[in-house]
Motif scaffolding. Structure first.
Motif, short mmCIF file in Angstrom:
data_model
loop_
_atom_site.label_atom_id
_atom_site.label_comp_id
_atom_site.label_asym_id
_atom_site.label_seq_id
_atom_site.Cartn_x
_atom_site.Cartn_y
_atom_site.Cartn_z
N MET A 113 -99.38 11.71 27.55
CA MET A 113 -100.29 10.92 26.72
C MET A 113 -99.97 11.08 25.25
SD MET A 113 -102.23 9.10 28.50
CE MET A 113 -103.46 8.62 27.30
N ALA A 114 -99.54 12.31 24.89
CA ALA A 114 -99.21 12.55 23.49
C ALA A 114 -98.06 11.65 23.06
CB ALA A 114 -98.83 14.01 23.28
N ASN A 115 -97.07 11.48 24.01
CA ASN A 115 -95.92 10.63 23.68
C ASN A 115 -96.37 9.20 23.42
OD1 ASN A 115 -94.84 13.00 24.54
ND2 ASN A 115 -93.10 12.07 25.61
N VAL A 116 -97.26 8.73 24.24
CA VAL A 116 -97.76 7.36 24.13
C VAL A 116 -98.48 7.17 22.81
CG1 VAL A 116 -99.35 5.65 25.09
CG2 VAL A 116 -97.96 7.07 26.62
N SER A 117 -99.31 8.14 22.40
CA SER A 117 -100.08 7.98 21.15
C SER A 117 -99.18 8.00 19.93
CB SER A 117 -101.14 9.09 21.04
OG SER A 117 -100.51 10.35 20.95
N VAL A 118 -98.09 8.78 20.01
CA VAL A 118 -97.15 8.81 18.89
C VAL A 118 -96.43 7.48 18.78
CG1 VAL A 118 -95.04 9.88 18.00
CG2 VAL A 118 -96.86 11.30 18.96
N ASP A 168 -83.54 9.16 15.43
CA ASP A 168 -83.07 9.09 16.83
C ASP A 168 -83.68 10.19 17.68
OD1 ASP A 168 -81.57 6.93 16.12
OD2 ASP A 168 -79.70 8.06 15.83
N SER A 169 -83.75 11.40 17.12
CA SER A 169 -84.29 12.52 17.91
C SER A 169 -85.77 12.29 18.23
CB SER A 169 -84.12 13.83 17.15
OG SER A 169 -84.73 13.74 15.86
N THR A 170 -86.52 11.77 17.27
CA THR A 170 -87.94 11.51 17.49
C THR A 170 -88.11 10.41 18.54
OG1 THR A 170 -88.36 12.09 15.19
CG2 THR A 170 -90.11 10.91 16.34
N GLU A 171 -87.28 9.36 18.42
CA GLU A 171 -87.36 8.25 19.39
C GLU A 171 -87.05 8.73 20.79
OE1 GLU A 171 -85.13 4.00 20.23
OE2 GLU A 171 -85.21 4.75 18.16
N SER A 172 -86.03 9.62 20.92
CA SER A 172 -85.64 10.09 22.26
C SER A 172 -86.74 10.90 22.91
CB SER A 172 -84.36 10.92 22.16
OG SER A 172 -84.63 12.16 21.55
N ILE A 173 -87.60 11.52 22.12
CA ILE A 173 -88.67 12.37 22.68
C ILE A 173 -89.94 11.56 22.94
CG2 ILE A 173 -90.20 14.34 22.19
CD1 ILE A 173 -87.86 15.48 20.47
N PHE A 174 -90.33 10.72 21.96
CA PHE A 174 -91.65 10.09 22.03
C PHE A 174 -91.65 8.63 22.47
CE2 PHE A 174 -92.27 13.50 18.81
CZ PHE A 174 -93.24 14.23 19.50
N LYS A 175 -90.46 8.04 22.64
CA LYS A 175 -90.43 6.64 23.10
C LYS A 175 -91.09 6.53 24.48
CE LYS A 175 -87.14 2.92 24.09
NZ LYS A 175 -85.70 2.56 24.17
N ILE A 176 -91.91 5.49 24.62
CA ILE A 176 -92.67 5.33 25.89
C ILE A 176 -91.68 5.18 27.04
CG2 ILE A 176 -94.26 3.80 27.14
CD1 ILE A 176 -95.43 3.09 24.35
N GLY A 177 -91.87 6.01 28.06
CA GLY A 177 -91.02 5.97 29.25
C GLY A 177 -89.71 6.70 29.10
N SER A 178 -89.52 7.45 28.00
CA SER A 178 -88.25 8.13 27.77
C SER A 178 -88.03 9.24 28.79
CB SER A 178 -88.22 8.75 26.36
OG SER A 178 -87.06 9.52 26.20
N ALA A 186 -84.46 15.74 25.85
CA ALA A 186 -85.41 16.24 24.86
C ALA A 186 -86.84 15.90 25.25
CB ALA A 186 -85.08 15.65 23.48
N ALA A 187 -87.06 14.67 25.80
CA ALA A 187 -88.40 14.26 26.23
C ALA A 187 -88.87 15.13 27.40
CB ALA A 187 -88.41 12.79 26.63
N LEU A 188 -87.95 15.42 28.33
CA LEU A 188 -88.31 16.25 29.48
C LEU A 188 -88.60 17.69 29.05
CD1 LEU A 188 -85.78 14.87 32.13
CD2 LEU A 188 -88.24 14.48 32.05
N LEU A 189 -87.84 18.20 28.04
CA LEU A 189 -88.10 19.55 27.55
C LEU A 189 -89.47 19.60 26.87
CD1 LEU A 189 -87.29 22.45 26.86
CD2 LEU A 189 -86.07 21.58 24.84
N TYR A 190 -89.78 18.59 26.08
CA TYR A 190 -91.10 18.53 25.41
C TYR A 190 -92.21 18.46 26.46
CZ TYR A 190 -94.63 16.97 22.03
OH TYR A 190 -95.75 16.87 21.24
#
Length: 844
Positions: free
Chosen positions: A1-6, A329-339, A343-347
């Motif tokens: 949910m945090a990823n979606v809100s970002v 790019d790093s922020t997008e790879s973590i917080f992009k919806i459905g990523s 990095a997103a999986l580690l987060y």
């Protein structure tokens, strides 16, 4: 949910995401941007605001006097002042690279202010033509300025540190340009500024100091109404007369982007957002356009100002400060919806770990080969965040992933933590410097420290420099100088204690520089107390002199043992004090006294005589006088009976009298007396003979010269006057007569009485003159057979030499004489016979 809100806050432009977080709610009150001229500094710098005198506005409760106010980026007031400049309307203002506010008024005068609204002393003029013709527009960059007059003439200052206005080439246009932009000198082929003018025709004029060039003739279909040059000087964004956005190369040869805008009305502002997109602002809408895709629209119900940065644009409104940038790019790879990036999986794994879910291990297993890259992405994304909680979570995710990496460089997280601590500290609303990590790296920590101390944030600057392991001297120095300026009511003793408490934190700090500032602020006593703590004499002594502490300066210079420093003090005091006072200061200080004497002996004889007289050293004055007499004798005019000899003799007699006053110098007194007497006689001889050959020769030479000239009476007078001994007299006369080859006079002289020097000098004089016959007159008179033998040998008479040597019964002499006649066999045999005879008789 945090990823979606970002990600929900992002906007998509073609295939790139952009975000516009609010950095501050502005803390200022009643500031309306549309009523003011505003200048905003890049790199999170200050904001200058002054009422726009070109607009008719209702004052309300405001004073009719205009005020220049300077705020931090968060809206905190840094300083304000009444605008008092009479040079006409304010044309423009901007911040230089060193955060000095430059303001150009109508008559071409440039005024400069600090970030605390303090007017810097010297104003700059753009020249007489600007003064007479009035400036109507200007463009600023870095440390430079270009302005245009009513007659469409361009003038430029390339660097405010060396403000020399230069007139550019005449663009030869009748109407004022529609728009103006600048390509900075560092990006032009010539190395000089290039001004782009949008004119009524379908072209742009590129104006430099030595010429004008028409650009864009082949690609433009009409006039350009707004221009903005990219940060690297490579690209030009422009708005055309028919409502198109063109992005071209800066030489206007190629079009990169051509897009229709929604309005043919030119935008109020046109700005680059990093190097990715272009922003156009009308009174209620901000349009963001990229190379492809539909533009992104942002709507505002209040006026805004665009502040271009290296990695985005800050957007200032009456109520807030926002930062529009491309999502890293790093922020997008973590917080992009459905990523599903590593990095997103580690987060996400950290979130599961916090909830004690087994899915954390499952995520780590999925990304194990890419775990180092995932950790790096989390660290990088944390660096680009302004939200502290999100920074912390991202760094925790990186730290969590790092625990499962065997080969990861573990100092990356510590470095990022250190950087973010600094950035969060300066971003705080009380400080108001909203730097992004990219801006911080470009600015460098040392420049940031400089900006903090200029904003009087000394404590923070000290902590940051200490935290980053940087030299703290600059911070403490600036603090100390600021403290002195602001503490007029505090006593010198109390303020000294406060200053020393902080100054001792930094080894090697220049107490002299702080003392100089105290002296400049009229606190001479405080300056004197501070300079006592300066360990370096080279810094301490000059400052002591500047604050009038000459006695202390001399003492410190002598203690240092540095002769250059001692001379510096001596020359300073010499110029400022009366001679007797100066003499009194150096008399008791041996090094100072000796150095003064060494210098004065070479260059300042009269002054040195005064010194010796004041200290009772009469003999030293006498020696100086004697030296002067010799210097006077070197004068080419002091010859041929010159009247200069009179003063010389008087100087020597004066020296004699001074020697007589001191019992220890009776020899020098007598010598001076005789020197004067000799000079007088020599002077008279030169006058009488009309030959400049006597003065400064010795007594012996004077006698010899008199005899050579035939003036025997004068020679005898010199002999008598100076009590020349008989032996010396005979020697001189013998050789003088031989010199002039007066052999009769020589023979007569030898017969006057038995010579006290014997006859050998007579022989030698004749032999040296190569007169063997004359020598024979005196050789028989030699009483010593050895001398006779040697004399005969010298004139080549072997038999007579042998006979004399045999009388001497000296075998060794016979051997030497034989060598003399080694070329003569007959003569050699005579000596051999005599030696054999002596040997037979037992004589050797």
């Amino acid at each position: 949910m945090a990823n979606v809100s970002v990600a929900a806050e992002w906007q998509l432009l073609y295939n790139r995401y952009y975000r516009k977080p609010e950095i501050y709610r502005m803390s200022w009150k009643h500031v309306e941007l549309n009523r003011n001229k505003v200048a905003c500094a890049p790199f999170g710098g200050p904001i200058a605001v002054i009422r726009d005198d070109s607009k008719i506005v209702q004052l309300g409760g405001e004073s009719a006097q205009r005020k220049l106010r300077i705020f931090s980026s968060s809206g905190h007031l840094l300083g304000e002042t009444i605008w008092k400049h009479p040079g006409g309307r304010l044309i423009g203002m901007a911040w230089t690279d060193d955060q000095t506010l430059v303001c150009l008024v109508q008559d071409g005068t440039v005024f400069r202010y600090t970030i605390h609204a303090e007017l810097l002393e010297s104003s700059i003029s753009m020249g007489q033509e600007c003064f007479e013709r009035n400036v109507v527009d200007c463009v600023f960059w870095g440390n430079g300025l270009v302005c245009i007059t009513e007659t469409n003439q361009l003038f430029c200052i390339s660097d405010f540190k060396n403000p020399n206005p230069v007139k550019l080439a005449d663009p030869e246009i009748e109407d004022p340009p529609l728009c103006m932009a600048v390509i900075e000198p560092q990006y032009t082929m010539s190395g000089n500024v290039e001004v782009l003018l949008g004119i009524g025709d379908a072209c742009v004029l590129a104006v430099e100091e030595d010429g004008v060039q028409q650009l864009g003739l082949e690609v433009l279909r009409g006039p350009i109404q707004k221009m903005a040059v990219s940060r690297d000087g490579q690209w030009l964004a422009s708005f055309t007369h028919d409502g198109r956005l063109l992005v071209m190369t800066s030489n206007l040869n190629d079009i990169l982007i051509e897009q229709e805008c929604e309005s043919a009305l030119p935008p109020e502002q046109l700005a680059w957002c990093g190097m990715d997109t272009v922003l156009l602002y009308w009174d209620d809408m901000l349009l963001m356009m990229g190379p492809r895709g539909d533009p992104v629209r942002y709507f505002y119900d209040e006026p805004i100002i665009l502040i271009p940065e290296c990695d985005g644009v800050r957007i200032l409104s009456n109520s807030s400060m926002e930062f529009l940038q491309r999502v890293p790019d790093s922020t997008e790879s973590i917080f992009k919806i459905g990523s599903t990036s590593p990095a997103a999986l580690l987060y996400d794994a950290l979130d599961h770990f916090d909830r004690q879910s087994a899915k954390a291990d499952e995520n780590l297993r999925l990304i194990r080969p890419s775990l180092p890259e995932a950790v790096e992405a989390c660290i990088d994304a944390a660096g680009h965040e302004f939200d502290v909680l999100r920074q912390r979570t991202l760094l925790r995710a990186a730290s969590y992933g790092q625990a499962f990496c065997s080969n990861f460089q573990r100092d990356h997280i510590q470095e990022m933590c250190k950087t973010l601590r600094v950035l969060n500290a300066v971003r705080h609303p009380d400080v108001g410097m909203p730097l992004s990590i990219q801006q911080y790296k470009l600015l460098t920590p040392s420049v940031l420290i400089g900006r903090l101390i200029n904003a009087y944030k000394h404590f923070l600057a000290l902590r940051v420099s200490e935290y980053l392991g940087m030299n703290q001297e600059m911070v403490i120095m600036h603090w100390a100088c600021s403290k002195i300026t602001a503490s007029l009511a505090i006593s010198d003793a109390t303020l000294l204690e406060i200053l020393l408490d902080k100054l001792k934190l930094c080894k090697g700090i220049s107490y002299a520089a702080v003392a100089a500032h105290a002296d400049k602020n009229g606190r001479r006593k405080l300056a004197a107390m501070l300079v006592e703590h300066e360990p370096r004499s080279s810094k301490q002594v000059p400052l002591l002199l500047s604050i009038g502490e000459e006695d202390t300066a001399l003492m410190k210079a002598i203690e240092s043992g540095d002769t250059d420093l001692v001379y510096l003090v001596l020359f300073h005091i010499w110029q400022k004090r009366q001679p007797l006072e100066f003499f009194g200061m150096i008399q008791a200080r041996a090094l100072a006294r000796d150095l003064f004497i060494i210098y004065a002996r070479c260059y300042k004889h009269e002054f040195l005589k005064d010194f010796f007289l004041s200290t009772g050293q009469l003999q030293e004055v006498a020696f100086l006088l004697w030296k002067e007499s010799w210097e006077l004798g070197k004068n080419p005019m002091a010859s041929r009976g010159s009247p200069l000899h009179g003063p010389r003799i008087k100087i020597i007699e004066k020296a004699q009298n001074l020697f007589l006053e001191t019992k220890e110098y009776t020899f020098e007194a007598k010598a001076a007396e005789e020197h004067a007497k000799l000079l007088r006689m020599q002077h008279e001889l030169e006058v009488s003979t009309k030959q400049a050959i006597f003065v400064d020769s010795s007594i012996s030479d004077t006698i010899r010269t008199c005899i050579v000239l035939g003036n025997h009476r004068a020679a005898m007078k010199v002999k008598t006057e100076f009590k020349v001994s008989e032996k010396r007299w005979y020697w001189l006369k013998v050789f003088a007569l031989a010199t002039i080859r007066d052999w009769d006079a020589l023979e007569k002289f030898s017969k006057e009485k038995r010579p006290p020097i014997g006859y050998r000098p007579f022989v030698e004089a004749c032999v040296e003159a190569d007169e063997k016959g004359e020598a024979l007159k005196y050789i028989p008179k030699l009483t010593d057979p050895r001398e006779r033998a040697e004399s005969y040998a010298r004139i080549g008479m072997a038999k007579e030499a042998a006979d004399a040597a045999s009388q001497a019964k000296d075998g060794e002499l016979l051997g030497r004489l034989k060598l003399t006649f080694s070329q003569n066999a007959a003569a050699s045999s005579i000596f051999d016979t005599l030696r054999d005879r002596l040997s037979f008789q037992g004589v050797s």
